[in-house]
Design a protein around this motif. Sequence first.
Motif, PDB file in Angstrom:
ATOM      1  N   SER A 195     -13.669   3.329  -6.728  1.00 39.65           N
ATOM      2  CA  SER A 195     -12.660   2.612  -7.517  1.00 39.65           C
ATOM      3  C   SER A 195     -11.259   3.054  -7.124  1.00 39.65           C
ATOM      4  CB  SER A 195     -12.855   2.881  -9.013  1.00 39.65           C
ATOM      5  OG  SER A 195     -14.065   2.338  -9.460  1.00 39.65           O
ATOM      6  N   SER A 196     -10.300   2.176  -7.353  1.00 37.37           N
ATOM      7  CA  SER A 196      -8.900   2.509  -7.107  1.00 37.37           C
ATOM      8  C   SER A 196      -8.011   1.816  -8.123  1.00 37.37           C
ATOM      9  CB  SER A 196      -8.488   2.124  -5.679  1.00 37.37           C
ATOM     10  OG  SER A 196      -8.685   0.747  -5.452  1.00 37.37           O
ATOM     11  N   LEU A 197      -6.908   2.480  -8.428  1.00 33.09           N
ATOM     12  CA  LEU A 197      -5.856   1.872  -9.242  1.00 33.09           C
ATOM     13  C   LEU A 197      -5.035   1.012  -8.298  1.00 33.09           C
ATOM     14  CD1 LEU A 197      -4.705   5.038 -11.211  1.00 33.09           C
ATOM     15  CD2 LEU A 197      -6.136   3.175 -12.066  1.00 33.09           C
ATOM     16  N   ARG A 198      -4.734  -0.192  -8.719  1.00 33.08           N
ATOM     17  CA  ARG A 198      -3.983  -1.124  -7.868  1.00 33.08           C
ATOM     18  C   ARG A 198      -2.749  -1.620  -8.598  1.00 33.08           C
ATOM     19  NH1 ARG A 198      -7.348  -3.450  -3.659  1.00 33.08           N
ATOM     20  NH2 ARG A 198      -8.912  -1.864  -3.236  1.00 33.08           N
ATOM     21  N   SER A 199      -1.688  -1.813  -7.831  1.00 33.11           N
ATOM     22  CA  SER A 199      -0.491  -2.460  -8.368  1.00 33.11           C
ATOM     23  C   SER A 199       0.065  -3.382  -7.290  1.00 33.11           C
ATOM     24  CB  SER A 199       0.564  -1.435  -8.795  1.00 33.11           C
ATOM     25  OG  SER A 199       0.981  -0.650  -7.697  1.00 33.11           O
ATOM     26  N   SER A 200       0.546  -4.523  -7.726  1.00 32.97           N
ATOM     27  CA  SER A 200       1.122  -5.509  -6.814  1.00 32.97           C
ATOM     28  C   SER A 200       2.352  -6.123  -7.453  1.00 32.97           C
ATOM     29  CB  SER A 200       0.129  -6.649  -6.524  1.00 32.97           C
ATOM     30  OG  SER A 200      -1.091  -6.176  -6.031  1.00 32.97           O
ATOM     31  N   VAL A 201       3.329  -6.421  -6.618  1.00 33.59           N
ATOM     32  CA  VAL A 201       4.498  -7.178  -7.051  1.00 33.59           C
ATOM     33  C   VAL A 201       4.380  -8.564  -6.428  1.00 33.59           C
ATOM     34  CG1 VAL A 201       7.009  -7.372  -6.958  1.00 33.59           C
ATOM     35  CG2 VAL A 201       5.945  -5.121  -7.259  1.00 33.59           C
ATOM     36  N   TRP A 202       4.397  -9.563  -7.290  1.00 32.53           N
ATOM     37  CA  TRP A 202       4.330 -10.960  -6.866  1.00 32.53           C
ATOM     38  C   TRP A 202       5.691 -11.601  -7.074  1.00 32.53           C
ATOM     39  CZ3 TRP A 202       0.092 -13.401  -4.750  1.00 32.53           C
ATOM     40  CH2 TRP A 202      -1.089 -12.667  -4.759  1.00 32.53           C
ATOM     41  N   ARG A 203       6.095 -12.439  -6.106  1.00 28.77           N
ATOM     42  CA  ARG A 203       7.400 -13.110  -6.175  1.00 28.77           C
ATOM     43  C   ARG A 203       7.191 -14.604  -5.928  1.00 28.77           C
ATOM     44  NH1 ARG A 203      10.328 -10.279  -2.073  1.00 28.77           N
ATOM     45  NH2 ARG A 203       9.324 -11.691  -0.630  1.00 28.77           N
ATOM     46  N   ARG A 204       7.819 -15.410  -6.779  1.00 30.26           N
ATOM     47  CA  ARG A 204       7.738 -16.870  -6.609  1.00 30.26           C
ATOM     48  C   ARG A 204       8.914 -17.336  -5.764  1.00 30.26           C
ATOM     49  NH1 ARG A 204       7.167 -20.137 -11.902  1.00 30.26           N
ATOM     50  NH2 ARG A 204       9.125 -19.076 -12.281  1.00 30.26           N
ATOM     51  N   SER A 205       8.583 -18.084  -4.728  1.00 27.68           N
ATOM     52  CA  SER A 205       9.588 -18.646  -3.837  1.00 27.68           C
ATOM     53  C   SER A 205       9.103 -20.032  -3.430  1.00 27.68           C
ATOM     54  CB  SER A 205       9.750 -17.750  -2.608  1.00 27.68           C
ATOM     55  OG  SER A 205      10.684 -18.293  -1.717  1.00 27.68           O
ATOM     56  N   ASP A 206       9.977 -20.992  -3.476  1.00 26.73           N
ATOM     57  CA  ASP A 206       9.615 -22.372  -3.149  1.00 26.73           C
ATOM     58  C   ASP A 206       8.428 -22.857  -3.984  1.00 26.73           C
ATOM     59  OD1 ASP A 206      11.641 -22.508  -1.194  1.00 26.73           O
ATOM     60  OD2 ASP A 206      10.305 -21.651   0.319  1.00 26.73           O
ATOM     61  N   GLY A 207       8.373 -22.411  -5.254  1.00 24.35           N
ATOM     62  CA  GLY A 207       7.337 -22.848  -6.177  1.00 24.35           C
ATOM     63  C   GLY A 207       5.985 -22.197  -5.973  1.00 24.35           C
ATOM     64  N   ARG A 208       5.899 -21.204  -5.094  1.00 25.02           N
ATOM     65  CA  ARG A 208       4.621 -20.582  -4.762  1.00 25.02           C
ATOM     66  C   ARG A 208       4.712 -19.065  -4.945  1.00 25.02           C
ATOM     67  NH1 ARG A 208       3.069 -21.701   1.196  1.00 25.02           N
ATOM     68  NH2 ARG A 208       4.124 -19.767   1.587  1.00 25.02           N
ATOM     69  N   TRP A 209       3.692 -18.490  -5.587  1.00 26.00           N
ATOM     70  CA  TRP A 209       3.633 -17.045  -5.788  1.00 26.00           C
ATOM     71  C   TRP A 209       2.995 -16.392  -4.568  1.00 26.00           C
ATOM     72  CZ3 TRP A 209       5.875 -14.367  -9.670  1.00 26.00           C
ATOM     73  CH2 TRP A 209       6.323 -15.116 -10.773  1.00 26.00           C
ATOM     74  N   ARG A 210       3.685 -15.367  -4.037  1.00 25.57           N
ATOM     75  CA  ARG A 210       3.175 -14.610  -2.896  1.00 25.57           C
ATOM     76  C   ARG A 210       3.362 -13.117  -3.167  1.00 25.57           C
ATOM     77  NH1 ARG A 210       5.748 -16.932   2.375  1.00 25.57           N
ATOM     78  NH2 ARG A 210       3.834 -16.233   3.371  1.00 25.57           N
ATOM     79  N   MET A 211       2.430 -12.326  -2.693  1.00 19.14           N
ATOM     80  CA  MET A 211       2.504 -10.886  -2.899  1.00 19.14           C
ATOM     81  C   MET A 211       3.569 -10.289  -1.979  1.00 19.14           C
ATOM     82  SD  MET A 211      -0.485  -8.001  -2.510  1.00 19.14           S
ATOM     83  CE  MET A 211      -1.559  -8.674  -3.786  1.00 19.14           C
ATOM     84  N   ALA A 212       4.472  -9.508  -2.570  1.00 22.58           N
ATOM     85  CA  ALA A 212       5.545  -8.871  -1.811  1.00 22.58           C
ATOM     86  C   ALA A 212       5.263  -7.392  -1.558  1.00 22.58           C
ATOM     87  CB  ALA A 212       6.873  -9.030  -2.545  1.00 22.58           C
ATOM     88  N   PHE A 213       4.485  -6.757  -2.451  1.00 21.13           N
ATOM     89  CA  PHE A 213       4.197  -5.329  -2.350  1.00 21.13           C
ATOM     90  C   PHE A 213       2.839  -5.040  -2.985  1.00 21.13           C
ATOM     91  CE2 PHE A 213       4.061  -1.213  -4.500  1.00 21.13           C
ATOM     92  CZ  PHE A 213       4.239  -0.354  -3.423  1.00 21.13           C
ATOM     93  N   HIS A 214       2.153  -4.043  -2.417  1.00 24.45           N
ATOM     94  CA  HIS A 214       0.860  -3.633  -2.980  1.00 24.45           C
ATOM     95  C   HIS A 214       0.673  -2.136  -2.770  1.00 24.45           C
ATOM     96  CE1 HIS A 214      -3.269  -4.006  -4.302  1.00 24.45           C
ATOM     97  NE2 HIS A 214      -3.634  -3.261  -3.273  1.00 24.45           N
ATOM     98  N   GLN A 215       0.025  -1.504  -3.733  1.00 28.70           N
ATOM     99  CA  GLN A 215      -0.348  -0.096  -3.590  1.00 28.70           C
ATOM    100  C   GLN A 215      -1.729   0.119  -4.187  1.00 28.70           C
ATOM    101  OE1 GLN A 215       2.366   2.841  -5.134  1.00 28.70           O
ATOM    102  NE2 GLN A 215       1.082   4.526  -4.456  1.00 28.70           N
ATOM    103  N   GLY A 216      -2.540   0.879  -3.480  1.00 25.11           N
ATOM    104  CA  GLY A 216      -3.860   1.261  -3.971  1.00 25.11           C
ATOM    105  C   GLY A 216      -3.980   2.771  -3.968  1.00 25.11           C
ATOM    106  N   THR A 217      -4.456   3.336  -5.074  1.00 22.67           N
ATOM    107  CA  THR A 217      -4.641   4.783  -5.197  1.00 22.67           C
ATOM    108  C   THR A 217      -6.080   5.052  -5.602  1.00 22.67           C
ATOM    109  OG1 THR A 217      -2.337   5.023  -5.902  1.00 22.67           O
ATOM    110  CG2 THR A 217      -3.818   6.878  -6.329  1.00 22.67           C
ATOM    111  N   LYS A 218      -6.803   5.796  -4.764  1.00 20.41           N
ATOM    112  CA  LYS A 218      -8.201   6.092  -5.053  1.00 20.41           C
ATOM    113  C   LYS A 218      -8.329   6.869  -6.371  1.00 20.41           C
ATOM    114  CE  LYS A 218      -9.624   6.270  -0.262  1.00 20.41           C
ATOM    115  NZ  LYS A 218     -10.063   7.128   0.834  1.00 20.41           N
ATOM    116  N   ILE A 219      -9.395   6.568  -7.098  1.00 18.79           N
ATOM    117  CA  ILE A 219      -9.725   7.283  -8.335  1.00 18.79           C
ATOM    118  C   ILE A 219     -10.843   8.254  -8.001  1.00 18.79           C
ATOM    119  CG2 ILE A 219     -10.620   7.121 -10.678  1.00 18.79           C
ATOM    120  CD1 ILE A 219      -9.554   4.250 -10.769  1.00 18.79           C
ATOM    121  N   GLY A 220     -10.563   9.524  -8.117  1.00 17.76           N
ATOM    122  CA  GLY A 220     -11.590  10.526  -7.846  1.00 17.76           C
ATOM    123  C   GLY A 220     -12.081  10.480  -6.418  1.00 17.76           C
ATOM    124  N   GLU A 221     -13.060  11.252  -6.118  1.00 22.01           N
ATOM    125  CA  GLU A 221     -13.658  11.273  -4.768  1.00 22.01           C
ATOM    126  C   GLU A 221     -15.123  11.510  -4.891  1.00 22.01           C
ATOM    127  OE1 GLU A 221     -12.496  10.839  -1.498  1.00 22.01           O
ATOM    128  OE2 GLU A 221     -10.750  10.043  -2.458  1.00 22.01           O
TER     129      GLU A 221
END
Length: 119
Positions: free
Chosen positions: A93-119
């Motif tokens: 499992s991982s914690l995830r975060s993403s920043v989505w930005r709407r441009s020209d009427g369409r949502w696209r991901m601008a940034f993403h980060q994944g951090t593993k949970i435990g090992e």
Amino acid sequence: MSENPDLRRHLFDLEEQLVKPAARSSRERLEELLAEDFFEFGSSGNVHDRAHVIAGALGESPGAWSIANFKMTLLAEDVALVTYIATQSAGASSLRSSVWRRSDGRWRMAFHQGTKIGE
């Protein structure tokens, strides 16, 4: 900013597409979902640009992922932060975060980060 359940559902659907083999095996679909200036902080600690992430997705073996605890925060009219837990069928499992930005009427991901949970 007030909660927007329709936008939350839409962004959930887009995130879900990005963890499914159909999108991860399609350069065209990945290019539609990731902004031109997209970048990611990988769980390895490395920073990856759009081209690197697309090449990596196209070269991996498809796996099954599930999304839980999905939350959305509208940061501006056309910018949203989503956070969730992603779990592979193998149990990682991982914690995830993403920043989505709407441009020209369409949502696209601008940034993403994944951090593993435990090992």
